[in-house]
Every structure is written in structure tokens, then in C-alpha cells.
Write an enzyme that holds these catalytic residues in place. Structure first.
Site, PDB file in Angstrom:
ATOM      1  N   ALA A  60      20.317 -68.642  30.021  1.00 10.30           N
ATOM      2  CA  ALA A  60      19.875 -68.337  31.443  1.00 10.30           C
ATOM      3  C   ALA A  60      18.363 -68.671  31.296  1.00 10.30           C
ATOM      4  CB  ALA A  60      20.032 -67.004  31.649  1.00 10.30           C
ATOM      5  N   VAL A  86      17.969 -66.080  26.382  1.00  9.21           N
ATOM      6  CA  VAL A  86      16.809 -66.525  27.393  1.00  9.21           C
ATOM      7  C   VAL A  86      16.290 -67.908  26.877  1.00  9.21           C
ATOM      8  CG1 VAL A  86      14.550 -65.957  28.195  1.00  9.21           C
ATOM      9  CG2 VAL A  86      16.031 -64.116  27.781  1.00  9.21           C
ATOM     10  N   LYS A  87      16.350 -68.719  28.084  1.00  8.80           N
ATOM     11  CA  LYS A  87      16.233 -70.139  27.846  1.00  8.80           C
ATOM     12  C   LYS A  87      14.651 -70.516  28.290  1.00  8.80           C
ATOM     13  CE  LYS A  87      18.405 -74.742  28.492  1.00  8.80           C
ATOM     14  NZ  LYS A  87      19.468 -75.216  29.319  1.00  8.80           N
ATOM     15  N   VAL A  88      13.869 -70.502  27.292  1.00 10.16           N
ATOM     16  CA  VAL A  88      12.366 -70.963  27.401  1.00 10.16           C
ATOM     17  C   VAL A  88      11.836 -72.401  27.198  1.00 10.16           C
ATOM     18  CG1 VAL A  88      10.205 -69.949  26.718  1.00 10.16           C
ATOM     19  CG2 VAL A  88      12.211 -68.452  26.830  1.00 10.16           C
TER      20      VAL A  88
END
Length: 217
Positions: A60, A86-88
């Protein structure tokens, strides 16, 4: 090698999951917009729905670009479900945030990687996954699969634990080449995954078997 599907389309996710080989899902704001999902509440609910469909890591993506906002947004995403990653983005504050997430037990996927140097930084920060965009590298006139092989070699030598998640997959051949190059994961459109099934000799052979079987009816 793990297979993730790169989409926000629930029907495609279900089809891939029912196929029995799906290990996870990646999404991004563009894919959400493509499905007509607008507003933070709707996006959060959509992520929850995907997590309830697939027993695997679900990436996400944050839309913030400063450290404090990335961390705040990432904490909210991680709270949706235990499978959320968590996509950063690969930016200075993104690396700082990945280190914070890693230190606090939150899985991450460092996205928009286009060089081995970026992959090294992401691994040093403790990213769970790193996502080289091989199709976009190909579009720029360079070899995306070659980058996968370079990163895999560096990670092997240095003992980095981040998993190489080959992204921007365009076709079934990309998947095969990434498997050869040492990718831990490929995230692909459904068509690319289904493309692995296809070979004309399989169709010809099956037709012959079925024709011969009629002789015993």
C-alpha cells in the site's frame, strides 16, 4: 520466486488468487485511480478488502514525500491489516522513513528504484522489498533485467536481506528473465502471468490427445 499481481482490480485479484499461485498484491495511486477509487477512506477500505481476499503481503503506497508525513501515513496503512507492506518512494526522506519503519516492525517496499546504488541504500535502511522498475528502464534504452542481476549479485555478496521485487513487468518473457536473474518476486499484470501458460505446441498436443481419445469412446 513469488508471484504478486500488480493491480487494484478485485476481479483480476480474485482470478489470480483462484489460480492458486498468488503470493501477494502490489498497488499504487495510478492503479487505484484506474479503478475509480477516490478519497482516502475509499482507498483504505479497498486495501482492507484486498487483504481479506489474499493471504500474502499487500503493498500500500504512501503519497507523502516528507519524513514525518510518510511515517504518519505509513502507520495508518499498516494498521489496516497485518499483511500490509508500506510502499515508500526512493527519495531521501523515504529512506529515512524506511529505517524508522524497519526499527518499529513495519514491513516496507521501496519503490521507483532504477539503479544498484538506490537498491543498496534501500537494503541498508532495512526495506523488506525493493522494487526495480524494469519495463521503464527498458523504455529508456537500458536493460532492466540486467539491473535485477546486478542487484542480486550485490545482495548475495553483501548479505543484504531485502527481497528483490521486479516491477513494471510487461510480458511473460520478463517474468522468465527475472527468474533467471535472481529476482525473489515478480509483480505482474494478470495477462503476463497467464501468458506463461501459452505455447502453440501445448495446444497442438492437447488437440491430438483429445482427437485420439475419441477413438476409445
Amino acid at each position: 520466486m513469488k508471484f504478486f499481481i500488480d493491480t487494484a482490480n478485485l476481479a483480476q485479484i480474485k482470478e489470480a488468487n483462484d489460480f492458486g499461485i498468488l503470493d501477494g498484491v502490489t498497488t499504487n495511486p495510478s492503479l487505484m485511480a484506474k479503478e475509480g477509487i477516490k478519497g482516502s477512506a475509499a482507498v483504505m477500505q479497498h486495501y482492507k478488502t484486498i487483504c481479506e481476499m489474499v493471504n500474502g503481503d499487500i503493498s500500500a503506497e504512501v503519497i507523502s514525500t516528507d519524513f514525518a508525513s510518510i511515517v504518519e501515513e505509513g502507520k495508518k496503512l499498516a494498521a489496516i491489516h497485518k499483511n500490509i507492506v508500506v510502499k515508500v518512494p526512493m527519495i531521501k526522506d523515504g529512506i529515512k522513513a524506511i529505517k524508522w519503519f524497519s526499527d518499529n516492525g513495519i514491513k516496507t517496499n521501496c519503490t521507483l528504484i532504477f539503479s544498484a546504488g538506490q537498491a543498496i541504500l534501500a537494503a541498508k535502511a532495512g526495506a523488506t522489498y525493493i522494487s526495480p522498475f524494469i519495463g521503464r528502464i527498458d523504455d529508456s534504452g537500458w536493460d532492466g533485467v540486467e539491473l535485477i542481476a546486478q542487484i542480486a549479485n550485490i545482495y548475495s555478496i553483501q548479505g543484504f536481506k531485502s527481497e528483490i521485487l521486479a516491477a513494471s513487468i510487461r510480458n511473460a518473457l520478463h517474468i522468465i528473465k527475472c527468474a533467471e536473474a535472481g529476482a525473489d518476486v515478480c509483480t505482474c499484470p494478470l495477462d503476463s502471468i497467464l501468458g506463461l501458460l501459452k505455447h502453440p505446441l501445448t495446444d497442438i498436443g492437447l488437440a491430438k490427445f483429445l482427437e485420439d481419445a475419441k477413438k476409445f469412446a
